[in-house]
Design a protein around this motif. Structure first.
Motif, short mmCIF file in Angstrom:
data_model
loop_
_atom_site.label_atom_id
_atom_site.label_comp_id
_atom_site.label_asym_id
_atom_site.label_seq_id
_atom_site.Cartn_x
_atom_site.Cartn_y
_atom_site.Cartn_z
N THR A 84 0.26 1.65 -0.39
CA THR A 84 -0.95 1.82 -1.20
C THR A 84 -0.83 1.06 -2.51
O THR A 84 -1.78 0.41 -2.96
CB THR A 84 -1.19 3.31 -1.48
OG1 THR A 84 -1.36 4.01 -0.24
CG2 THR A 84 -2.43 3.50 -2.34
N GLU A 85 0.36 1.09 -3.10
CA GLU A 85 0.58 0.39 -4.36
C GLU A 85 0.40 -1.11 -4.19
O GLU A 85 -0.21 -1.78 -5.03
CB GLU A 85 2.00 0.70 -4.88
CG GLU A 85 2.34 0.03 -6.20
CD GLU A 85 1.55 0.58 -7.37
OE1 GLU A 85 1.53 -0.09 -8.42
OE2 GLU A 85 0.94 1.66 -7.25
N SER A 88 -3.25 -1.94 -3.67
CA SER A 88 -3.99 -1.66 -4.90
C SER A 88 -4.03 -2.89 -5.80
O SER A 88 -4.93 -3.02 -6.63
CB SER A 88 -3.35 -0.49 -5.67
OG SER A 88 -3.48 0.71 -4.95
N HIS A 92 -7.30 -3.91 -7.81
CA HIS A 92 -7.38 -4.12 -9.26
C HIS A 92 -7.88 -5.52 -9.59
O HIS A 92 -8.65 -5.71 -10.54
CB HIS A 92 -6.01 -3.88 -9.90
CG HIS A 92 -5.54 -2.47 -9.83
ND1 HIS A 92 -6.35 -1.39 -10.13
CD2 HIS A 92 -4.33 -1.94 -9.49
CE1 HIS A 92 -5.67 -0.27 -10.00
NE2 HIS A 92 -4.45 -0.57 -9.61
N LEU A 231 -9.58 1.53 -4.31
CA LEU A 231 -8.29 2.23 -4.26
C LEU A 231 -8.21 3.13 -3.03
O LEU A 231 -7.13 3.26 -2.42
CB LEU A 231 -8.07 3.03 -5.54
CG LEU A 231 -7.88 2.20 -6.81
CD1 LEU A 231 -7.75 3.11 -8.03
CD2 LEU A 231 -6.66 1.29 -6.69
N ALA A 234 -7.37 0.86 -0.31
CA ALA A 234 -5.97 0.45 -0.38
C ALA A 234 -5.07 1.47 0.30
O ALA A 234 -4.06 1.10 0.94
CB ALA A 234 -5.55 0.27 -1.84
#
Length: 255
Positions: A84-85, A88, A92, A231, A234
């Protein structure tokens, strides 16, 4: 402004109110998370810069414009939080381009894959060479273009988005992309593209900067919920990237 390290390069020059942002990476201008973050920060910085009226984004070299996400980093993901990070980062970046107070012009000189299509779609105006064909290959590796879908669908429509997504092994030509609104124009050579970018950017940057900023707001009306939506998307990709299907598919590409 210059930002260069092994995770890729990022250069910005400002001249006559036009900021030119150039990103690069040895692997076909793909994006590791760090480069995504640096580009996001750059858009946020330029958004607040009163000396800038317009941003042009382009990539290095004469090969691919952008190969999307870094396969090496995708293979290194070991849990959902890491996945997920990573995705993301694209969320962003697209949100930074969307909320940037300055209009963004894309110079697309070569092939565009996956997340690169999202970046091209998040530009307010894009021009390309005939060699700038596009592909959304995510389903072929077991994930999907979830994060970039809102930006791509906004530009080319859901029908064309579905066609690209489901035909995950198929390249669409630059003229196909232009006919559906992703590119404003296509050109035979980089030289012709550069002249068109320069002429258009010079003219656009001569307009009232306040009017340009207000136009930017109008163009992106109705997208404010993307801060949360992208998000959420993501997280979907972050889970799917852990599947055996995806790990095996990425390993094949790496060979």
């Amino acid at each position: 402004m210059v930002s260069e390290n092994p995770a890729g390069s990022l250069f910005t020059t400002i001249e006559n109110k036009i900021a030119t942002v150039i990103f690069g990476h040895p692997s076909s201008n793909s994006f590791p998370r760090e480069l995504l973050d640096r580009l996001t920060t750059e858009f946020n910085t330029l958004s607040a810069d009163p000396t800038v009226s317009l941003i042009v984004i382009q990539s290095e070299g004469s090969g691919a414009f952008c190969a999307g996400a870094s396969f090496e980093e995708l293979l290194a993901v070991s849990n959902e939080l890491e996945g997920t990070e990573f995705f993301s980062g694209f969320a962003h970046l697209i949100n930074a381009m969307r909320s940037c107070s300055k209009l963004i012009v894309g110079r697309i000189h070569g092939k565009v894959v996956g997340g690169g299509v999202g970046i091209a779609s998040a530009c307010d105006y894009a021009m390309a060479t005939k060699s700038a064909s596009i592909k959304l290959s995510e389903l072929a590796i077991g994930i999907g273009p979830f994060v970039i879908e809102p930006a791509v669908s906004r530009k080319i429509g859901r029908t064309a988005m579905a066609e690209m997504t489901l035909a995950a092994h198929e390249w669409k030509t630059a003229d196909w992309a232009a006919a559906r609104g992703l590119y404003a124009n296509t050109f035979e050579t980089n030289e012709e593209l550069d002249k068109a970018i320069n002429d258009f950017s010079t003219k656009l940057s001569s307009y009232n900067p306040e009017a340009l900023q207000e136009m930017k707001k109008v163009l992106w009306e109705g997208s404010q919920h993307w801060d949360a939506l992208l998000l959420e998307r993501a997280a979907i990709s972050g889970k799917l990237v852990l599947s055996d299907f995806t790990k095996n598919a990425l390993a094949q590409f790496k060979k």
